[in-house]
Design an enzyme around this catalytic site. Sequence first.
Site, PDB file in Angstrom:
ATOM      1  N   SER A 206      87.439  51.568  66.329  1.00  0.00           N
ATOM      2  CA  SER A 206      88.589  50.757  65.891  1.00  0.00           C
ATOM      3  C   SER A 206      89.894  51.248  66.721  1.00  0.00           C
ATOM      4  O   SER A 206      90.092  50.728  67.952  1.00  0.00           O
ATOM      5  CB  SER A 206      88.629  51.272  64.330  1.00  0.00           C
ATOM      6  OG  SER A 206      89.586  50.354  63.680  1.00  0.00           O
TER       7      SER A 206
ATOM      8  N   HIS B  99      83.745  45.950  59.386  1.00  0.00           N
ATOM      9  CA  HIS B  99      84.723  46.908  60.400  1.00  0.00           C
ATOM     10  C   HIS B  99      84.073  48.193  60.529  1.00  0.00           C
ATOM     11  O   HIS B  99      84.140  48.923  61.528  1.00  0.00           O
ATOM     12  CB  HIS B  99      86.063  46.758  59.871  1.00  0.00           C
ATOM     13  CG  HIS B  99      86.802  47.419  60.941  1.00  0.00           C
ATOM     14  ND1 HIS B  99      87.149  46.878  62.169  1.00  0.00           N
ATOM     15  CD2 HIS B  99      87.356  48.651  61.257  1.00  0.00           C
ATOM     16  CE1 HIS B  99      88.118  47.387  62.716  1.00  0.00           C
ATOM     17  NE2 HIS B  99      88.102  48.644  62.242  1.00  0.00           N
TER      18      HIS B  99
ATOM     19  N   ASP C  72      83.950  41.088  60.118  1.00  0.00           N
ATOM     20  CA  ASP C  72      84.992  41.953  60.233  1.00  0.00           C
ATOM     21  C   ASP C  72      86.423  41.421  59.640  1.00  0.00           C
ATOM     22  O   ASP C  72      86.702  40.678  60.172  1.00  0.00           O
ATOM     23  CB  ASP C  72      85.296  42.513  61.719  1.00  0.00           C
ATOM     24  CG  ASP C  72      86.125  43.746  61.903  1.00  0.00           C
ATOM     25  OD1 ASP C  72      87.113  43.807  61.075  1.00  0.00           O
ATOM     26  OD2 ASP C  72      85.903  44.536  62.862  1.00  0.00           O
TER      27      ASP C  72
HETATM   28  C1  MLT Z   1      94.090  49.406  64.935  1.00  0.00           C
HETATM   29  O1  MLT Z   1      94.203  49.568  65.964  1.00  0.00           O
HETATM   30  O2  MLT Z   1      95.205  49.349  64.261  1.00  0.00           O
HETATM   31  C2  MLT Z   1      92.891  48.891  64.521  1.00  0.00           C
HETATM   32  O3  MLT Z   1      92.478  48.171  65.045  1.00  0.00           O
HETATM   33  C3  MLT Z   1      92.612  48.859  63.109  1.00  0.00           C
HETATM   34  C4  MLT Z   1      92.744  50.258  62.571  1.00  0.00           C
HETATM   35  O4  MLT Z   1      92.782  51.140  62.939  1.00  0.00           O
HETATM   36  O5  MLT Z   1      92.775  50.247  61.136  1.00  0.00           O
END
Ligand code: MLT
Length: 220
Positions: A117, A198, A167
């Site tokens: 993420s 996700h 996701d």
């Molecule tokens: C981000 O970098 O903000 C991600 O894609 C989403 C997250 O961290 O919740």
Amino acid sequence: MTTVPDALAAPARGALSFTHRFLPATDPAAAPLLLLHGTGGDENDLIPLGRMLSPGAALLSPRGKISEGGMPRFFRRLAEGVFDEEDVVRRAHELADFIGEARAAYGLAAPVAVGFSNGANIAAAMLMLRPDVLSGAALLRAMVPLANPPAGTLPGTPVLMLSGAADPIVPANNAARLVAQLEQRGARVEHRTLPGGHGLTPTDMTAMRDWLTRTGAAAA
Ligand code: MLT
């Protein structure tokens, strides 16, 4: 779970420019893994994942320096999926510099990033801004960190991108755009869209282990 000597982890904390954990390799043939957590995680989060993926590898796991309401991240965002791109650039360079410090301090080869993420997004930014820093990257639920990254050349760097079919954070066309950006720069991208959202599933683990073995990053 295998017990791994963690002797270097405590003294290393805070000695370099990121709070981090470092676990030395027990198998010199395994490429070091750079573990990059998601929003709200920390340097401890992905250690078990790293151990499972490549049991003998050195693990380097920094904590993101941004705090979003107390939740560590690797760069600032303005809203969900809307990134402060100036900060992305600054933080990607900062993290790349840390990797250089850690390689010198611990005698490491260029690591393979395993990012989830937000951690996957900073890894993707590093690939495009500092193409020599990573020897490969597994990007889990990544999205485009920079709308118009500067031109650059990746030396055939292997990249595994695992997206979730359902996701709610990363639209399919956004993930596809990141694949295109990386491929245009010379990365060897393998992109798979897995059932699920996700969060990570056992299928992610299997896909990553398989990729690490095929790319030679994990000891057989
Ligand atoms: C981000 O970098 O903000 C991600 O894609 C989403 C997250 O961290 O919740």
